[in-house]
Design a protein around this motif. Sequence first.
Motif, PDB file in Angstrom:
ATOM      1  N   ASP A 174       0.874  -1.411   0.394  1.00 19.00           N
ATOM      2  CA  ASP A 174      -0.088  -0.169   0.037  1.00 19.00           C
ATOM      3  C   ASP A 174       0.657   1.287  -0.071  1.00 19.00           C
ATOM      4  OD1 ASP A 174      -1.573   1.784   0.432  1.00 19.00           O
ATOM      5  OD2 ASP A 174      -2.813   0.871   1.762  1.00 19.00           O
ATOM      6  N   PRO A 175       0.534   2.136  -1.094  1.00 18.20           N
ATOM      7  CA  PRO A 175       1.682   3.192  -1.483  1.00 18.20           C
ATOM      8  C   PRO A 175       1.484   3.580  -0.362  1.00 18.20           C
ATOM      9  CG  PRO A 175       0.289   3.229  -2.763  1.00 18.20           C
ATOM     10  CD  PRO A 175      -0.146   2.144  -2.370  1.00 18.20           C
ATOM     11  N   ALA A 176       0.147   4.453   0.140  1.00 21.84           N
ATOM     12  CA  ALA A 176      -0.189   5.058   1.491  1.00 21.84           C
ATOM     13  C   ALA A 176      -0.058   4.846   2.995  1.00 21.84           C
ATOM     14  CB  ALA A 176      -1.733   5.674   1.335  1.00 21.84           C
TER      15      ALA A 176
ATOM     16  N   ASN B 150      -9.920   9.631  -3.809  1.00 20.51           N
ATOM     17  CA  ASN B 150     -10.152  10.168  -4.487  1.00 20.51           C
ATOM     18  C   ASN B 150      -9.696  11.331  -3.077  1.00 20.51           C
ATOM     19  OD1 ASN B 150     -11.501  10.355  -6.428  1.00 20.51           O
ATOM     20  ND2 ASN B 150     -12.934   9.562  -5.597  1.00 20.51           N
ATOM     21  N   GLY B 151      -7.815  10.949  -2.217  1.00 21.45           N
ATOM     22  CA  GLY B 151      -7.478  12.011  -0.939  1.00 21.45           C
ATOM     23  C   GLY B 151      -5.864  11.680  -1.461  1.00 21.45           C
ATOM     24  N   TYR B 152      -6.049  12.629  -0.109  1.00 19.20           N
ATOM     25  CA  TYR B 152      -3.794  12.823  -0.027  1.00 19.20           C
ATOM     26  C   TYR B 152      -3.893  10.906   0.459  1.00 19.20           C
ATOM     27  CZ  TYR B 152       0.842  14.251   1.281  1.00 19.20           C
ATOM     28  OH  TYR B 152       1.544  13.712   1.424  1.00 19.20           O
ATOM     29  N   PRO B 153      -2.975  10.607   0.010  1.00 20.44           N
ATOM     30  CA  PRO B 153      -1.563  11.198  -0.404  1.00 20.44           C
ATOM     31  C   PRO B 153      -1.658  10.346  -1.750  1.00 20.44           C
ATOM     32  CG  PRO B 153      -1.495   8.890   0.836  1.00 20.44           C
ATOM     33  CD  PRO B 153      -2.484   9.317   1.299  1.00 20.44           C
ATOM     34  N   LEU B 154      -3.473   8.698  -1.864  1.00 21.65           N
ATOM     35  CA  LEU B 154      -3.168   8.695  -3.116  1.00 21.65           C
ATOM     36  C   LEU B 154      -3.999   9.624  -4.490  1.00 21.65           C
ATOM     37  CD1 LEU B 154      -4.981   5.334  -2.456  1.00 21.65           C
ATOM     38  CD2 LEU B 154      -2.601   5.528  -2.622  1.00 21.65           C
TER      39      LEU B 154
ATOM     40  N   GLY C 167      -7.275  15.915  -8.744  1.00 23.80           N
ATOM     41  CA  GLY C 167      -6.217  15.204  -8.225  1.00 23.80           C
ATOM     42  C   GLY C 167      -5.801  16.794  -8.001  1.00 23.80           C
ATOM     43  N   GLY C 168      -4.889  15.532  -6.733  1.00 21.03           N
ATOM     44  CA  GLY C 168      -3.916  16.542  -6.043  1.00 21.03           C
ATOM     45  C   GLY C 168      -3.983  17.411  -4.680  1.00 21.03           C
ATOM     46  N   GLY C 169      -3.952  18.499  -5.475  1.00 20.77           N
ATOM     47  CA  GLY C 169      -4.097  19.818  -3.999  1.00 20.77           C
ATOM     48  C   GLY C 169      -6.044  19.886  -3.623  1.00 20.77           C
ATOM     49  N   GLY C 170      -5.972  20.814  -3.000  1.00 17.72           N
ATOM     50  CA  GLY C 170      -7.775  21.002  -2.862  1.00 17.72           C
ATOM     51  C   GLY C 170      -8.021  22.455  -3.504  1.00 17.72           C
TER      52      GLY C 170
END
Length: 809
Positions: free
Chosen positions: A168-170, A183-187, A423-426
Amino acid sequence: MTAHAKMRSAPSNSRPTPLAAHWLSASGLAVALLSLQSLAAEAGPCLAVSQPLLKLPEIASKNGVLSGTMILIDEQRRLIFRSPGAKPGQPGSFFDCQPQRVRAFISPEARPKVPPSPGGIIDPYPGPVLRARLGDIVNLTFVNQVDANRFGDSIDQGEKRSLKPPSDPAAGCDISSPGDPKNGYPLAGGDTWPDCFHGSSTGNIHFHGTHTNPNSTGDNVLLEVRPSPRDPKTRKPAITPESANKAFADFFKACAASLRGDVLSPYPRNWDDAPLGPWNLSSNPTQPNPNTWTGQQALLLQAYDSRTKQNLWDTNQTQIDANQWPQYYVGAYPYCFAIPEYKEGGKLIMGQSPGTHWYHAHKHGSTAINVSNGMTGVLIIEGAYDDALNAFYGAGWTQTQPVMVINQLTVSPNLLRQPSPQGGGGPGTQDKGPDFTVNGRSQPIVDMAPGEVQMWRIANTSGRSGAYFGNIAPGLQWRRIAQDGVQFAYDNYLRSENKAFLMAAGNRVDLLMKAPATPGIYPVLVQHEVDPSDLAGATPVVLLQVRVSGAAPKVENRTRFIDEKNFPKQPAFLANITDAEVTGQDDGNGGRIGTIANPRVITFASTPPNFPNPPPQSQNYAMHTINGQKFEDGKDTAIPVQLNAVEEWKIENATYGTAGPLIAHPFHIHINPFQIVEIFDPNATVRVPNVGTQPKYVFTTTNDNPPYAQQCNVNVTDKSTWRDCQNKPSDNPRIWWDVFPIPAGAQPVLNGTTYSIPGSFRMRSRFVDYAGQYVLHCHILAHEDRGMMSIVQVTPAGKKANPTLYKHH
Ligand SMILES: [Cu+2]
């Protein structure tokens, strides 16, 4: 939810009324503040703007020792939020306030205490001011009482890493969207362990601007102190300030004595040194000694590992076996180091500069969140500089002057907010972060008498945005007297009068500010700046307000800028670093270690998603590197420097505005300040008389002369032309810095080919007095946390460098 940012009435007296900050409109419906940690908490009213500037609690040194306790706690404080997507100072934006759980530095010994706001609410405030004098010894007990469980799923996942499959990369990273991880950080941002936000309940303290021992109990940012264990029933921390201070009392005495005997003493060198050690039993060297502090730490770490399936003790053991100072601790830590005073004929080549320094949390992976929670404070180091100012302005004057801690307070860095569809920042990704507060207050008031001169000690402790002091305020006059805690030469002070300046994240300025003669309110305006290109669209915002009222100062000098005769003299070690110094010293092996002809090149780069990076690190997401590497296990290649070398470095910024924003990464290096000898900003413009604004650099494939004398020709195929052709050698005293923004690069297209021309500056530094491993990094702390940091390893001539055994947790 409704917004409550309504202006309260101004203080009721005959004095001038503070500004109504009309751009902070309270009208309209509140948008759901998706970025908040806890939506359950009720939104509440904000403390009105136009509060008096908060007088910060302070710990001052006594009898040559700065002694005190710094407790890392978590508590609810009322933070200000701008609506997501709104920019600083944007008309029509508004803010709201909500109690949020933050990590903070507090000190039981600091005075005066901060009074709670009406209703018993705690408004944010920075850590205590630490006030010391050159030659003092620092003896600070650091106690970590953060309750990691308080930060739930979204903020401190470090201990849960082992519960996830290794694929799991997260695993181990903070998570912004636990129910929908994709749909969120960090993925969504593509961050992976260990260059993701993580480990926010681990603490340490960086003493930014100190020239001191970077090892063991000094300014050692490679330390990681986990929170105290808690009683399972009462939830009370087992390690308290009382127990820690008791455990450290003998050590502090021994350490102070050692440093008084030898200012460069490396004590304590390892875990065998008494009285903290020896850590193990002589009868059984693999067993911790339960009667020493280091032995107890070994036991605590072993218990921690068995509970959390971490390998902190193994790392410490490896470091102990290599005769190094280990990095992991539980509950408490004793900081002991000298604030070295330069003495002619003494042991030191340089010594500490007296001035406005600061301290902050510096754990890789959580520096951004911890600093934005408010884990910052000012460290004032007094010396002859203060004596000269006080001789002119009156005894004790400098100690009465305002201390201003600028911060961008928040509980969720950008990437931890709700993601954007790309993706990425919010929301608000490119808004340069939250509005600035000063000492935890929005647009506070500084009272001045008509014509009065004050010295403002300002630290921009924001983890992100620079504060650009452009046209500060009509009527006010100012001169800079020190930069980054290093006093100016008189010429630079004179030249700075009423001139614009940038305080990048991490910079400090001592500002002599002179009030107008006419009573009134004078707002001090700044613009948020991460790159100079931001200024065109950055609305000036009120940083604070000067309220001029009452009678003029009775002491006439207090209405004047200090003159040349009385101006503090720079100590000899602040003289310019000359060409001769960087031309080369003997390396002891028949070679030279000079770097003037061949500066060491350090390249910072942010690359947007899908940007093909140099192999082997091809990435499909944004990343932040130094010399193509992230700061992570197995890739932490140290930059080797010989102790007492004087070097010239070229600091490059290979970040381009093509696919992402232009970013002038603020370069920061620990332990030694530096001087800038050339700045190459390929996006710079110049004013050409009768023509107007023109690009300073004309990109060609030849070595032509540019059209105007103010311009430089840059041959995109000839690197030797990638420089400022207008840069003239000068003997004028140069300013010393410890943070300086690296100009972003440019990508001109010529005949269908895109060329990448990095921005850069050349700097010179004396790597003197202190050997060891410390760091350089970007002071946009979210970049640092995600990899934009590197170890600098300073080793005495003829000695072999210690291996870098730093591990990530
Ligand atoms: Cu950066």
